[in-house]
Design an enzyme around this catalytic site. Structure first.
Site, PDB file in Angstrom:
ATOM      1  N   ALA A 225       0.809  -1.231   0.000  1.00 20.15           N
ATOM      2  CA  ALA A 225       0.000   0.000   0.000  1.00 20.15           C
ATOM      3  C   ALA A 225       0.838   1.275   0.000  1.00 20.15           C
ATOM      4  CB  ALA A 225      -0.929   0.001   1.214  1.00 20.15           C
TER       5      ALA A 225
ATOM      6  N   GLY B 162       1.857   3.098  -5.717  1.00 24.05           N
ATOM      7  CA  GLY B 162       1.243   2.418  -6.863  1.00 24.05           C
ATOM      8  C   GLY B 162      -0.231   2.085  -6.660  1.00 24.05           C
TER       9      GLY B 162
ATOM     10  N   GLY C  47      -1.697  -0.155  -4.789  1.00 28.35           N
ATOM     11  CA  GLY C  47      -2.109  -0.340  -3.387  1.00 28.35           C
ATOM     12  C   GLY C  47      -2.441   0.980  -2.718  1.00 28.35           C
TER      13      GLY C  47
ATOM     14  N   CYS D  36       5.178  -4.781   6.945  1.00 30.97           N
ATOM     15  CA  CYS D  36       4.860  -6.196   6.745  1.00 30.97           C
ATOM     16  C   CYS D  36       5.445  -6.693   5.433  1.00 30.97           C
ATOM     17  CB  CYS D  36       3.336  -6.387   6.747  1.00 30.97           C
ATOM     18  SG  CYS D  36       2.848  -8.082   6.371  1.00 30.97           S
ATOM     19  N   ASP D  37       6.335  -7.663   5.548  1.00 34.49           N
ATOM     20  CA  ASP D  37       6.845  -8.385   4.376  1.00 34.49           C
ATOM     21  C   ASP D  37       5.976  -9.629   4.244  1.00 34.49           C
ATOM     22  OD1 ASP D  37       8.152 -10.120   2.661  1.00 34.49           O
ATOM     23  OD2 ASP D  37      10.149  -9.642   3.407  1.00 34.49           O
TER      24      ASP D  37
ATOM     25  N   SER E  93      -2.772 -10.664 -12.774  1.00 38.53           N
ATOM     26  CA  SER E  93      -2.407  -9.857 -13.940  1.00 38.53           C
ATOM     27  C   SER E  93      -2.986 -10.564 -15.160  1.00 38.53           C
ATOM     28  CB  SER E  93      -0.885  -9.796 -14.068  1.00 38.53           C
ATOM     29  OG  SER E  93      -0.495  -9.276 -15.328  1.00 38.53           O
TER      30      SER E  93
ATOM     31  N   TYR F  78       7.121 -14.168 -14.066  1.00 39.64           N
ATOM     32  CA  TYR F  78       6.022 -13.281 -13.642  1.00 39.64           C
ATOM     33  C   TYR F  78       4.673 -13.860 -14.085  1.00 39.64           C
ATOM     34  CZ  TYR F  78       3.333  -8.957 -13.061  1.00 39.64           C
ATOM     35  OH  TYR F  78       2.397  -8.016 -12.679  1.00 39.64           O
TER      36      TYR F  78
ATOM     37  N   THR G 135       2.963   2.444 -13.042  1.00 38.39           N
ATOM     38  CA  THR G 135       3.591   2.395 -11.708  1.00 38.39           C
ATOM     39  C   THR G 135       5.070   2.071 -11.875  1.00 38.39           C
ATOM     40  OG1 THR G 135       3.383   0.017 -11.385  1.00 38.39           O
ATOM     41  CG2 THR G 135       1.476   1.334 -10.747  1.00 38.39           C
TER      42      THR G 135
HETATM   43  N1  LIG Z   1       1.903  -2.075 -12.862  1.00 40.00           N
HETATM   44  C1  LIG Z   1       1.369  -2.980 -13.712  1.00 40.00           C
HETATM   45  O1  LIG Z   1       1.391  -2.812 -14.942  1.00 40.00           O
HETATM   46  C2  LIG Z   1       0.695  -4.181 -13.165  1.00 40.00           C
HETATM   47  C3  LIG Z   1       0.801  -4.552 -11.839  1.00 40.00           C
HETATM   48  N2  LIG Z   1       0.191  -5.679 -11.389  1.00 40.00           N
HETATM   49  C4  LIG Z   1       0.320  -6.103  -9.995  1.00 40.00           C
HETATM   50  O2  LIG Z   1      -0.132  -5.073  -9.140  1.00 40.00           O
HETATM   51  C5  LIG Z   1       0.495  -5.200  -7.862  1.00 40.00           C
HETATM   52  C6  LIG Z   1       0.988  -3.854  -7.394  1.00 40.00           C
HETATM   53  O3  LIG Z   1       1.991  -3.430  -8.272  1.00 40.00           O
HETATM   54  P1  LIG Z   1       2.321  -1.904  -8.623  1.00 40.00           P
HETATM   55  O4  LIG Z   1       1.500  -0.987  -7.817  1.00 40.00           O
HETATM   56  O5  LIG Z   1       2.297  -1.820 -10.088  1.00 40.00           O
HETATM   57  O6  LIG Z   1       3.848  -1.890  -8.171  1.00 40.00           O
HETATM   58  P2  LIG Z   1       4.733  -0.955  -7.271  1.00 40.00           P
HETATM   59  O7  LIG Z   1       6.110  -1.485  -7.420  1.00 40.00           O
HETATM   60  O8  LIG Z   1       4.476   0.478  -7.559  1.00 40.00           O
HETATM   61  O9  LIG Z   1       4.198  -1.240  -5.777  1.00 40.00           O
HETATM   62  C7  LIG Z   1       4.379  -2.467  -5.152  1.00 40.00           C
HETATM   63  C8  LIG Z   1       4.382  -2.285  -3.646  1.00 40.00           C
HETATM   64  O10 LIG Z   1       4.506  -3.583  -3.062  1.00 40.00           O
HETATM   65  C9  LIG Z   1       5.453  -3.531  -2.017  1.00 40.00           C
HETATM   66  N3  LIG Z   1       6.042  -4.855  -1.825  1.00 40.00           N
HETATM   67  C10 LIG Z   1       6.878  -5.527  -2.644  1.00 40.00           C
HETATM   68  N4  LIG Z   1       7.226  -6.691  -2.098  1.00 40.00           N
HETATM   69  C11 LIG Z   1       6.593  -6.768  -0.904  1.00 40.00           C
HETATM   70  C12 LIG Z   1       6.561  -7.734   0.120  1.00 40.00           C
HETATM   71  N5  LIG Z   1       7.283  -8.848   0.077  1.00 40.00           N
HETATM   72  N6  LIG Z   1       5.784  -7.500   1.204  1.00 40.00           N
HETATM   73  C13 LIG Z   1       5.064  -6.352   1.295  1.00 40.00           C
HETATM   74  N7  LIG Z   1       5.083  -5.391   0.368  1.00 40.00           N
HETATM   75  C14 LIG Z   1       5.836  -5.600  -0.724  1.00 40.00           C
HETATM   76  C15 LIG Z   1       6.478  -2.502  -2.481  1.00 40.00           C
HETATM   77  O11 LIG Z   1       7.235  -1.992  -1.386  1.00 40.00           O
HETATM   78  C16 LIG Z   1       5.570  -1.466  -3.127  1.00 40.00           C
HETATM   79  O12 LIG Z   1       5.144  -0.500  -2.209  1.00 40.00           O
HETATM   80  C17 LIG Z   1       1.566  -6.276  -8.039  1.00 40.00           C
HETATM   81  O13 LIG Z   1       1.103  -7.503  -7.525  1.00 40.00           O
HETATM   82  C18 LIG Z   1       1.726  -6.369  -9.551  1.00 40.00           C
HETATM   83  O14 LIG Z   1       2.215  -7.600  -9.970  1.00 40.00           O
HETATM   84  C19 LIG Z   1      -0.587  -6.455 -12.214  1.00 40.00           C
HETATM   85  C20 LIG Z   1      -0.727  -6.137 -13.516  1.00 40.00           C
HETATM   86  C21 LIG Z   1      -0.126  -4.974 -14.095  1.00 40.00           C
HETATM   87  C1  LIG Z   2       2.968  -5.736 -15.918  1.00 42.56           C
HETATM   88  C2  LIG Z   2       4.347  -6.189 -15.976  1.00 42.56           C
HETATM   89  C3  LIG Z   2       5.105  -5.634 -14.844  1.00 42.56           C
HETATM   90  C4  LIG Z   2       6.367  -5.800 -14.559  1.00 42.56           C
HETATM   91  C5  LIG Z   2       7.395  -6.424 -15.360  1.00 42.56           C
HETATM   92  C6  LIG Z   2       8.253  -7.247 -14.502  1.00 42.56           C
HETATM   93  O1  LIG Z   2       9.388  -6.506 -14.190  1.00 42.56           O
HETATM   94  C7  LIG Z   2       8.629  -8.622 -15.061  1.00 42.56           C
HETATM   95  O2  LIG Z   2      10.022  -8.724 -15.152  1.00 42.56           O
HETATM   96  C8  LIG Z   2       8.137  -8.943 -16.371  1.00 42.56           C
HETATM   97  C9  LIG Z   2       6.932  -9.251 -16.619  1.00 42.56           C
HETATM   98  C10 LIG Z   2       6.539  -9.499 -17.947  1.00 42.56           C
HETATM   99  C11 LIG Z   2       5.303  -9.332 -18.277  1.00 42.56           C
HETATM  100  C12 LIG Z   2       4.888  -9.482 -19.588  1.00 42.56           C
HETATM  101  C13 LIG Z   2       3.690  -9.189 -19.998  1.00 42.56           C
HETATM  102  C14 LIG Z   2       2.682  -8.592 -19.190  1.00 42.56           C
HETATM  103  C15 LIG Z   2       1.481  -8.467 -19.739  1.00 42.56           C
HETATM  104  C16 LIG Z   2       0.388  -7.890 -19.044  1.00 42.56           C
HETATM  105  O3  LIG Z   2       0.441  -7.517 -17.913  1.00 42.56           O
HETATM  106  C17 LIG Z   2      -0.881  -7.789 -19.783  1.00 42.56           C
HETATM  107  C18 LIG Z   2      -0.700  -7.268 -21.101  1.00 42.56           C
HETATM  108  C19 LIG Z   2      -1.466  -7.507 -22.083  1.00 42.56           C
HETATM  109  C20 LIG Z   2      -2.684  -8.294 -22.076  1.00 42.56           C
HETATM  110  C21 LIG Z   2      -3.333  -8.321 -23.386  1.00 42.56           C
HETATM  111  C22 LIG Z   2      -3.376  -9.689 -23.918  1.00 42.56           C
HETATM  112  O4  LIG Z   2      -2.438 -10.443 -23.761  1.00 42.56           O
HETATM  113  O5  LIG Z   2      -4.436 -10.018 -24.465  1.00 42.56           O
END
Ligand SMILES: NC(=O)C1=CN([C@@H]2O[C@H](COP(=O)(O)OP(=O)(O)OC[C@H]3O[C@@H](n4cnc5c(N)ncnc54)[C@H](O)[C@@H]3O)[C@@H](O)[C@H]2O)C=CC1
Ligand SMILES: CC/C=C\C[C@H](O)[C@H](O)/C=C/C=C/C=C\C=C\C(=O)C/C=C\CCC(=O)O
Length: 253
Positions: A13, A16, A18, A63-64, A139, A152, A189
């Site tokens: 939280a 990004g 959260g 919290c981790d 995702s 991922y 993010t």
């Molecule tokens: N940004 C994107 O395009 C997408 C993000 N997501 C998912 O959304 C979620 C949030 O990601 P974002 O806000 O984009 O990333 P972000 O990197 O901006 O935020 C992630 C947050 O999670 C915290 N975090 C990381 N590891 C942790 C742990 N072990 N314990 C507690 N906190 C931890 C970090 O300190 C940070 O505050 C993730 O699960 C990510 O995979 C899913 C699809 C697309």
């Molecule tokens: C959202 C990816 C965030 C972080 C990247 C990481 O660092 C990681 O190393 C790599 C992840 C690779 C992700 C690759 C693709 C991700 C795709 C999507 O999140 C969704 C995109 C498109 C969906 C449309 C479709 O496939 O129909």
């Protein structure tokens, strides 16, 4: 279900998606425990949100999610500080595809599983809870294969299946708990910056083309989608996909 006067815990939280989800919960009258391993960013977010919404409805706990003792403490602190727990957003996740790939599995898969199981222990009515809703962050990468991030993508596929299996368990629904999944495409993010190559992603050129094709959403759009899964009582075992170009759609429906 209205979130007014409900208590939520959001992992990841500090920033990004959260942070945006926490903000929208607060705007709609909930109390929120911000849980994150990043204490410095967490303190800064807490200061901002306390100023906006008052100190009594928002708190931070370090919290981790890979550490069971820290999860136990976070849930206990949420209940003692904010007066119970109704909503859990298991949002924390990372995307290191390179040397740190095992941590990606530990956080996204084992961390989310530990947090879900702990949430169930606190929400289920037969375990002394008052029911509620769990939203797990996956995702679209967990539904559609691509060559950029095999680790991922696999972790997010695991989150979807794990969450759906629990959601179907009659002991969960009978005890007042719904479990849903949010499956977004690209969101603006820090995590998305990993797609530029820094986290050892495979074929950043293909990833860049995907981003161009699919588009990038704001964290506010994600917060709104999260709220749909929380407030719509008919939604359980639902996987809500969302992308900038195609909008929202429930997977499998
Ligand atoms: N940004 C994107 O395009 C997408 C993000 N997501 C998912 O959304 C979620 C949030 O990601 P974002 O806000 O984009 O990333 P972000 O990197 O901006 O935020 C992630 C947050 O999670 C915290 N975090 C990381 N590891 C942790 C742990 N072990 N314990 C507690 N906190 C931890 C970090 O300190 C940070 O505050 C993730 O699960 C990510 O995979 C899913 C699809 C697309
Ligand atoms: C959202 C990816 C965030 C972080 C990247 C990481 O660092 C990681 O190393 C790599 C992840 C690779 C992700 C690759 C693709 C991700 C795709 C999507 O999140 C969704 C995109 C498109 C969906 C449309 C479709 O496939 O129909």
């Amino acid at each position: 279900m209205s979130v007014a006067n409900k208590v939520a815990m959001v992992t990841g939280a500090a920033q990004g998606i959260g942070r945006a989800a926490s903000e929208v919960l607060l705007k709609n009258g909930a109390s929120v425990m911000l849980a994150d391993m990043n204490e410095m960013q967490g303190a800064s977010t807490l200061a901002d949100l306390s100023q906006q919404f008052g100190k009594s409805r928002v708190a931070f706990v370090k919290c981790d999610i890979t550490k069971q003792d820290q999860l136990d403490a976070a849930f206990a602190t949420t209940k003692s500080t904010l007066g119970g727990i109704d909503i859990v957003f298991n949002n924390a996740g990372i995307g290191d595809e390179g040397n740190g790939w095992e941590l990606t599995v530990d956080v996204n898969v084992k961390g989310t599983m530990k947090a879900t199981k702990t949430a169930l222990d606190h929400l289920r009515k037969d375990k002394g809870g008052r029911g509620g809703v769990i939203v797990n962050m996956a995702s679209m990468a967990g539904l559609n294969p691509n060559p950029c991030g095999p680790v991922y993508c696999a972790t997010k596929a695991a989150v979807i299946m794990f969450s759906r299996c629990w959601a179907m368990n009659p002991d969960v629904s009978a005890n007042g708990v719904r479990i849903n999944v949010l499956a977004p495409a690209f969101v603006d993010t820090d995590l998305l910056k990993g797609l530029q190559g820094g986290a050892g992603i495979n074929r950043p050129d293909i990833a860049a083309k995907m981003v161009q094709m699919v588009g990038v959403m704001s964290v506010e759009q994600l917060a709104e989608a999260f709220m749909e899964l929380v407030t719509d009582d008919t939604k359980t075992n639902a996987v809500l996909t969302i992308s900038a170009n195609t909008g929202k759609a429930y997977y499998g429906q």
